[in-house]
Design a protein around this motif. Structure first.
Motif: not given
Length: 198
Positions: A65, A68, A76, A112, A129
């Motif tokens: 997290e 991202k 992901q 990722l 995303p």
């Protein structure tokens, strides 16, 4: 199980990829994030897979997290696994049998990638995303220095003059007479006595 000793055995692990980062319960999140960011920014990689087993699953999710929200456009893919561990316990006393048992442990891998063609977008664990407004770029020492010298919050002579007018901020005073960590019968006496002049 007081009469038994656990025999160290190799811990179960997921199959390794060349772009995989193993996350353990002992590693610091900051270090894992920095290493993963370096792998993502590498032109040859551009993709990172975070893997964790057991108690490290929550740390894998946290790191994913954070990544991202630091790098824009990361797709992901999450997959869950169950690994089987064989545990062996040897007796301390004679006459007892060796005990063997199987234990199942949860595991997770989070991939990722900035390029959607390198990740299976139709898979069950796929996530698109995050929106661009939720992404905050990574702050490094170079960007901090650049912002200090010529950014919008750059220090000017006007700031120094304004601070001189306000005076320097004093540290809070500590001690019994100021009511910090004072308990018991002397509290009332110290509360009534004014503090000595500075």
């Amino acid at each position: 199980m007081d009469r038994y000793v656990k025999v160290d055995a190799p811990s179960p692990s997921l199959p390794a990829d060349d772009d995989e980062v193993r996350v353990t319960t002992g590693g610091k999140i900051r270090d894992i994030v920095e290493y993963s960011l370096a792998r993502l920014e590498d032109a040859s990689q551009g993709r990172v897979t975070l893997a964790g087993v057991g108690k490290a699953i929550s740390k894998v999710v946290t790191v994913a997290e954070i990544l991202k929200r630091r790098v824009a456009g990361l797709h992901q893919r999450t997959s869950l696994h169950t690994l089987e561990m064989d545990e062996t316990f040897e007796p301390k006393d004679e006459g007892l049998n060796v005990v063997r048992r199987k234990r199942r442990v949860g595991a997770v891998t989070v991939t990722l990638c900035g390029d959607v063609s390198r990740i299976d977008a139709g898979a069950v664990g796929y996530q698109a995303p995050v929106p661009e407004d939720e992404v905050t770029p990574r702050v490094t020492a170079k960007t901090k220095q650049k912002n200090k010298t010529n950014g919008p919050g750059a220090k000017t002579d006007d700031d120094d003059e304004a601070r001189e007018g306000l005076g320097a901020r004093k540290a809070p005073k500590r001690g019994k007479q100021y009511g910090r960590n004072l308990r018991g019968r002397d509290r009332r006496k110290h509360m009534e006595t004014p503090p000595p002049p500075s």
